[in-house]
Write a protein that holds these residues in place. Structure first.
Motif, mmCIF file in Angstrom:
data_model
loop_
_atom_site.group_PDB
_atom_site.id
_atom_site.type_symbol
_atom_site.label_atom_id
_atom_site.label_comp_id
_atom_site.label_asym_id
_atom_site.label_seq_id
_atom_site.Cartn_x
_atom_site.Cartn_y
_atom_site.Cartn_z
ATOM 1 N N ARG A 197 -34.056 93.155 -17.745
ATOM 2 C CA ARG A 197 -34.370 91.723 -17.611
ATOM 3 C C ARG A 197 -33.577 91.143 -16.666
ATOM 4 O O ARG A 197 -34.182 90.058 -15.970
ATOM 5 C CB ARG A 197 -33.869 91.265 -19.077
ATOM 6 C CG ARG A 197 -34.994 90.267 -19.403
ATOM 7 C CD ARG A 197 -34.608 90.291 -21.230
ATOM 8 N NE ARG A 197 -33.427 90.200 -21.627
ATOM 9 C CZ ARG A 197 -33.199 90.181 -23.156
ATOM 10 N NH1 ARG A 197 -34.239 89.976 -23.782
ATOM 11 N NH2 ARG A 197 -31.810 90.277 -23.661
ATOM 12 N N GLY A 198 -32.746 91.704 -15.845
ATOM 13 C CA GLY A 198 -32.100 91.156 -14.659
ATOM 14 C C GLY A 198 -33.029 90.747 -13.504
ATOM 15 O O GLY A 198 -32.651 90.198 -12.559
ATOM 16 N N LEU A 199 -34.150 91.369 -13.679
ATOM 17 C CA LEU A 199 -35.283 91.272 -12.624
ATOM 18 C C LEU A 199 -35.916 89.913 -12.667
ATOM 19 O O LEU A 199 -36.923 89.693 -11.835
ATOM 20 C CB LEU A 199 -36.131 92.383 -12.432
ATOM 21 C CG LEU A 199 -35.515 92.963 -11.270
ATOM 22 C CD1 LEU A 199 -34.185 93.883 -11.683
ATOM 23 C CD2 LEU A 199 -36.498 94.304 -10.801
ATOM 24 N N LYS A 200 -35.635 89.405 -13.903
ATOM 25 C CA LYS A 200 -36.373 87.958 -14.043
ATOM 26 C C LYS A 200 -37.735 87.849 -14.161
ATOM 27 O O LYS A 200 -38.235 86.761 -14.906
ATOM 28 C CB LYS A 200 -35.869 86.971 -12.968
ATOM 29 C CG LYS A 200 -34.572 87.067 -12.272
ATOM 30 C CD LYS A 200 -33.810 86.173 -13.079
ATOM 31 C CE LYS A 200 -32.169 85.913 -12.195
ATOM 32 N NZ LYS A 200 -31.575 87.181 -12.282
ATOM 33 N N GLY A 201 -38.691 88.684 -13.964
ATOM 34 C CA GLY A 201 -40.148 88.617 -13.985
ATOM 35 C C GLY A 201 -40.835 89.791 -13.610
ATOM 36 O O GLY A 201 -40.150 90.570 -12.518
ATOM 37 N N PRO A 202 -42.215 89.857 -13.952
ATOM 38 C CA PRO A 202 -42.837 91.159 -13.342
ATOM 39 C C PRO A 202 -43.098 91.081 -12.006
ATOM 40 O O PRO A 202 -43.337 92.085 -11.168
ATOM 41 C CB PRO A 202 -43.966 90.902 -14.214
ATOM 42 C CG PRO A 202 -44.125 89.888 -15.005
ATOM 43 C CD PRO A 202 -42.866 89.147 -14.855
ATOM 44 N N VAL A 247 -38.160 94.570 -21.704
ATOM 45 C CA VAL A 247 -38.968 94.507 -20.457
ATOM 46 C C VAL A 247 -40.431 94.678 -20.875
ATOM 47 O O VAL A 247 -41.510 94.377 -20.486
ATOM 48 C CB VAL A 247 -38.479 95.156 -19.180
ATOM 49 C CG1 VAL A 247 -39.386 95.391 -18.201
ATOM 50 C CG2 VAL A 247 -37.220 94.203 -18.466
ATOM 51 N N ALA A 248 -40.661 95.755 -21.698
ATOM 52 C CA ALA A 248 -41.777 96.473 -21.951
ATOM 53 C C ALA A 248 -42.185 95.648 -23.114
ATOM 54 O O ALA A 248 -43.648 95.372 -23.206
ATOM 55 C CB ALA A 248 -41.545 97.899 -22.748
ATOM 56 N N ASP A 249 -41.444 95.104 -24.048
ATOM 57 C CA ASP A 249 -41.941 94.294 -25.322
ATOM 58 C C ASP A 249 -42.529 92.957 -24.711
ATOM 59 O O ASP A 249 -43.586 92.541 -25.367
ATOM 60 C CB ASP A 249 -40.836 93.918 -26.078
ATOM 61 C CG ASP A 249 -40.474 95.134 -27.018
ATOM 62 O OD1 ASP A 249 -41.122 96.113 -27.006
ATOM 63 O OD2 ASP A 249 -39.425 95.184 -27.753
ATOM 64 N N ILE A 250 -41.955 92.315 -23.528
ATOM 65 C CA ILE A 250 -42.597 91.067 -23.265
ATOM 66 C C ILE A 250 -43.923 91.554 -22.271
ATOM 67 O O ILE A 250 -44.191 90.428 -21.806
ATOM 68 C CB ILE A 250 -41.532 90.142 -22.737
ATOM 69 C CG1 ILE A 250 -40.520 90.933 -21.811
ATOM 70 C CG2 ILE A 250 -40.809 89.316 -23.851
ATOM 71 C CD1 ILE A 250 -39.480 90.047 -21.324
ATOM 72 N N ALA A 260 -30.326 102.355 -12.245
ATOM 73 C CA ALA A 260 -30.581 101.404 -13.185
ATOM 74 C C ALA A 260 -30.264 100.065 -12.528
ATOM 75 O O ALA A 260 -29.069 99.799 -12.181
ATOM 76 C CB ALA A 260 -29.924 101.494 -14.391
ATOM 77 N N ALA A 261 -31.115 98.972 -12.389
ATOM 78 C CA ALA A 261 -30.786 97.884 -11.714
ATOM 79 C C ALA A 261 -31.199 96.530 -12.718
ATOM 80 O O ALA A 261 -32.197 96.589 -13.451
ATOM 81 C CB ALA A 261 -31.570 97.565 -10.557
ATOM 82 N N GLY A 262 -30.282 95.788 -12.957
ATOM 83 C CA GLY A 262 -30.213 94.693 -13.982
ATOM 84 C C GLY A 262 -30.566 95.065 -15.356
ATOM 85 O O GLY A 262 -31.381 94.459 -16.107
ATOM 86 N N ILE A 263 -29.937 96.084 -15.807
ATOM 87 C CA ILE A 263 -30.117 96.721 -17.219
ATOM 88 C C ILE A 263 -28.698 96.576 -17.596
ATOM 89 O O ILE A 263 -27.588 97.003 -17.043
ATOM 90 C CB ILE A 263 -30.339 97.954 -17.253
ATOM 91 C CG1 ILE A 263 -31.871 98.182 -16.792
ATOM 92 C CG2 ILE A 263 -30.714 98.568 -18.676
ATOM 93 C CD1 ILE A 263 -32.631 99.460 -16.554
ATOM 94 N N SER A 264 -28.273 95.867 -18.734
ATOM 95 C CA SER A 264 -26.984 95.718 -19.422
ATOM 96 C C SER A 264 -26.310 97.062 -19.827
ATOM 97 O O SER A 264 -24.976 97.121 -19.664
ATOM 98 C CB SER A 264 -26.899 94.832 -20.179
ATOM 99 O OG SER A 264 -27.736 95.157 -21.416
ATOM 100 N N ALA A 286 -29.316 92.676 -7.748
ATOM 101 C CA ALA A 286 -30.485 93.748 -7.257
ATOM 102 C C ALA A 286 -31.562 93.099 -6.225
ATOM 103 O O ALA A 286 -31.888 94.010 -5.687
ATOM 104 C CB ALA A 286 -31.093 93.880 -8.704
ATOM 105 N N PHE A 287 -31.685 91.802 -6.273
ATOM 106 C CA PHE A 287 -32.598 91.442 -5.185
ATOM 107 C C PHE A 287 -32.293 91.564 -3.829
ATOM 108 O O PHE A 287 -32.915 91.478 -2.955
ATOM 109 C CB PHE A 287 -32.838 89.797 -5.519
ATOM 110 C CG PHE A 287 -33.683 89.686 -6.752
ATOM 111 C CD1 PHE A 287 -35.027 89.271 -6.603
ATOM 112 C CD2 PHE A 287 -33.077 89.722 -7.880
ATOM 113 C CE1 PHE A 287 -35.576 89.064 -7.839
ATOM 114 C CE2 PHE A 287 -33.690 89.441 -9.369
ATOM 115 C CZ PHE A 287 -34.989 89.228 -9.204
#
Ligand SMILES: Cc1cc2nc3c(=O)[nH]c(=O)nc-3n(C[C@H](O)[C@H](O)[C@H](O)COP(=O)(O)OP(=O)(O)OC[C@H]3O[C@@H](n4cnc5c(N)ncnc54)[C@H](O)[C@@H]3O)c2cc1C
Lengths: 313, 246
Positions: free
Chosen positions: A199-204, A227-230, A253-257, A295-296
């Motif tokens: 979710r840390g990546l903010k959007g698809p 991320v898959a659920d949304i 793993a980037a942006g994963i808690s 991550a960006f």
């Protein structure tokens, strides 16, 4: 101790999972492989490189129908006198091995991650990768469902004798209406390198940098459950306790808690790299290498550096 | 339509995993049990949706002791009509499958559901074994299920994609992600669950085909090596020369 290994070759190729299952079997005893469909005899003979002495192929059976494959494997186990039957715990192994186990009343070692020890005890994955169980089989014949990526493959040289067989497998239990192929050619369950994001990546729209890095590395892409659920990413990329459990050599793993349910699916990875802006993210406790950063910023740089490395080698 | 849903209990996903009695037994101290997520979120909910659309009954079945009744009541609260508990200790998958198959043979069920796997034993074994024992087709790892008269159209996972298959009732199916959406039981469901029928059946004798000798925990990870975000090249260097994974 004669060993029978079933491999899925329906794609026309010998997958890494299949090679592993054959190689694993050869460490237990002389291996006969059984498979079905149209895969070329040359490819089958090459299984000698992984220790197979003989390959039996049922050409007429062109589908992966679990009922029919159960007949095929149970019958060939009888004719070859096999006392150990090995499957890869891929999608076909999951469907067929339990049926074969019940059909032969042969104990099933599900999710084996080791060869049997001198006392015949196997290590298996339990609690979604949070522990191992040591399992003993009480029946005369045993069925082993081998976890992918749990044995280091060695390629020898040899050629297996290929023989066509014709076993009565009964009628199909279902009909295949259509097949929807997934995009990308590196399949997540078999991938040696995986680039994953959360979710840390903010959007698809931001997944381009994940895909670019994966492309440079020859890696598959994965994601966390939300991320898959949304719907940012397809369901088949969801890894974790309620998704796919994977064991790649390298997991980035980037942006994963790093929630416990996520870790359950990936902590079998040999090396874990975590990129997260939060120094307190729990994932760092499970990581081998960590970068506290955005991550960006990091993913594109990582991609450039790996390209440089690849250019040098 | 008569639908049978296999329900297993599983430790809550945040449970600390450790073992007692010389590592031969899971340490249940302080562990909360839940309905195994694949059984609840996908198998049970899809069975309820089919019943709502087409009529029929949803029965759940669990092999386990009296301690399993709270998770069985949860399944009833979500909407199952009745439950069966086979009063045995589910020692191995074959034992479990054998008990369920024995009950199912007498029940005339149209579809028998299991979850993809349990999150404690991860075996993916019970569904296939039941199918073999009752002599029905087995569709494993299904992400979509629609019933039309006496046939069903199912999406099943295959390596590198999805296969759409047609199968005649009756059959056994293992439910994976996508088949349905989790339902939270409401107060009325929870109240109703208290009085719904929960039948207890004694197990039949079966050989134990595999036994767990003991358990171990994975080796603790060594501490994370932190790399300066301004020096990504260092990470690549370490992955190449130290970890040797790229
Ligand atoms: C029964 C159950 C089963 C579950 N099963 C699974 C499962 O199988 N798989 C799974 O993944 N989850 C599972 N979950 C959910 C899990 O608990 C977590 O909620 C989920 O993994 C969190 O996803 P995330 O890390 O992507 O998102 P978040 O928890 O929101 O974390 C996002 C992370 O990104 C970091 N971040 C933000 N911006 C940046 C940036 N610019 N650069 C770098 N990092 C950044 C944040 O610091 C944070 O650590 C399950 C939960 C339950 C209750």
């Amino acid at each position: 101790m004669s060993v029978l290994v079933y491999i899925d070759t329906i794609s026309g190729n010998i997958s890494k999972n299949a090679m592993e299952a054959v190689f694993y079997g050869s460490k237990i005893g002389p291996v006969t492989v059984v498979t079905n469909g149209g895969v070329s005899a040359d490819k089958l003979a090459s299984l000698g490189n992984f220790g197979a002495t003989k390959v039996l192929v049922q050409r007429a059976l062109q589908s992966q129908d679990a009922s029919q494959l159960t007949r095929l494997v149970s019958a060939t186990a009888g004719t070859t006198g096999a006392t150990t039957i090995v499957f890869s715990q891929d999608l076909t192994g999951r469907a067929v091995a339990p049926r074969v186990s019940a059909s032969l009343k042969a104990g099933l070692v599900a999710g084996a991650v080791s060869l049997p020890d001198a006392g015949g005890i196997f290590k298996v994955n339990v609690f979604s990768g949070k522990a191992f169980g040591n399992v003993k089989v009480n029946s005369a014949i045993r069925v082993v469902n081998l976890t992918p990526n749990s044995i280091a493959l060695e390629t020898g040289s040899g050629s297996a004798a290929v023989e066509e067989i014709s076993v009565d497998c009964g009628a199909p239990s279902y009909t295949v209406k259509s097949v929807e192929k997934q995009e990308g050619d590196i399949l997540l369950p078999e991938a040696e390198t995986v680039v994953s994001a959360g979710r840390g990546l903010k959007g698809p729209e931001n997944w381009g940098m994940v895909e670019d890095l994966a492309k440079t590395l020859g890696a598959a892409t994965a994601c966390s459950r939300p991320v898959a659920d949304i719907g940012w990413r397809p369901h088949h990329e969801h890894v974790g306790q309620t998704g796919l459990a994977i064991r790649p050599n390298l997991y980035i793993a980037a942006g994963i808690s790093g929630a416990i349910q996520h870790l359950a699916g990936v902590n079998g990875s040999k090396v874990i790299v975590v990129i997260n802006t939060d120094p307190e993210a729990p994932f760092f406790k499970a990581a081998d290498y960590g970068i506290i950063g955005d991550a960006f910023d990091i993913l594109p740089k990582l991609n450039e550096e790996i390209k440089k490395l690849k250019a040098q080698n | 339509m008569k639908l049978l849903v296999c329900i297993s209990k599983a430790p809550d996903t945040t449970s600390k995993i450790d073992f007692v009695e010389n590592n031969t037994k899971f340490n249940e101290a302080g562990v909360q049990y839940i309905v195994n997520p694949y059984d609840e979120w996908y198998a049970l909910v899809r069975a309820l949706e089919l019943k709502e659309a087409l009529g029929g009954t949803v029965t759940t079945i669990t092999v386990g002791g009296i301690d399993d009744e709270p998770v069985i009541r949860k399944a009833l609260a979500i909407g199952a009509d009745e439950s069966v508990r086979i009063n045995g200790n589910a020692k191995d998958a074959y034992y479990t499958a054998f008990q369920i198959a024995d009950y199912a043979k007498k029940g005339g069920f149209d579809i028998i559901f299991t979850g993809k796997e349990t999150i404690n034993y991860n075996g993916s074994q019970v569904g296939g074994m039941i199918a073999e024992l009752v002599g029905m087709p087995y569709i494993s790892l299904a992400s979509k299920l629609d019933v039309n008269g006496t046939t069903a159209i199912i999406h099943k996972e295959m390596t590198g994609g999805v296969e759409v298959v047609e199968v005649n009732l009756p059959f056994v199916i293992s439910a994976a992600k996508g088949m349905a959406e989790q339902r939270i039981p409401n107060m009325r469901g929870i109240m109703a669950a208290r009085t719904k029928p929960l039948q207890v059946v004694e197990p039949v004798a079966v050989d134990e085909l595999v036994s767990f000798v003991n358990f171990d925990l994975p080796k603790a990870k060594s501490a994370c090596k932190y790399i300066d975000p301004a020096n990504v090249a260092e990470l690549v260097h370490l992955l190449h020369t130290e970890a040797k994974v790229i």
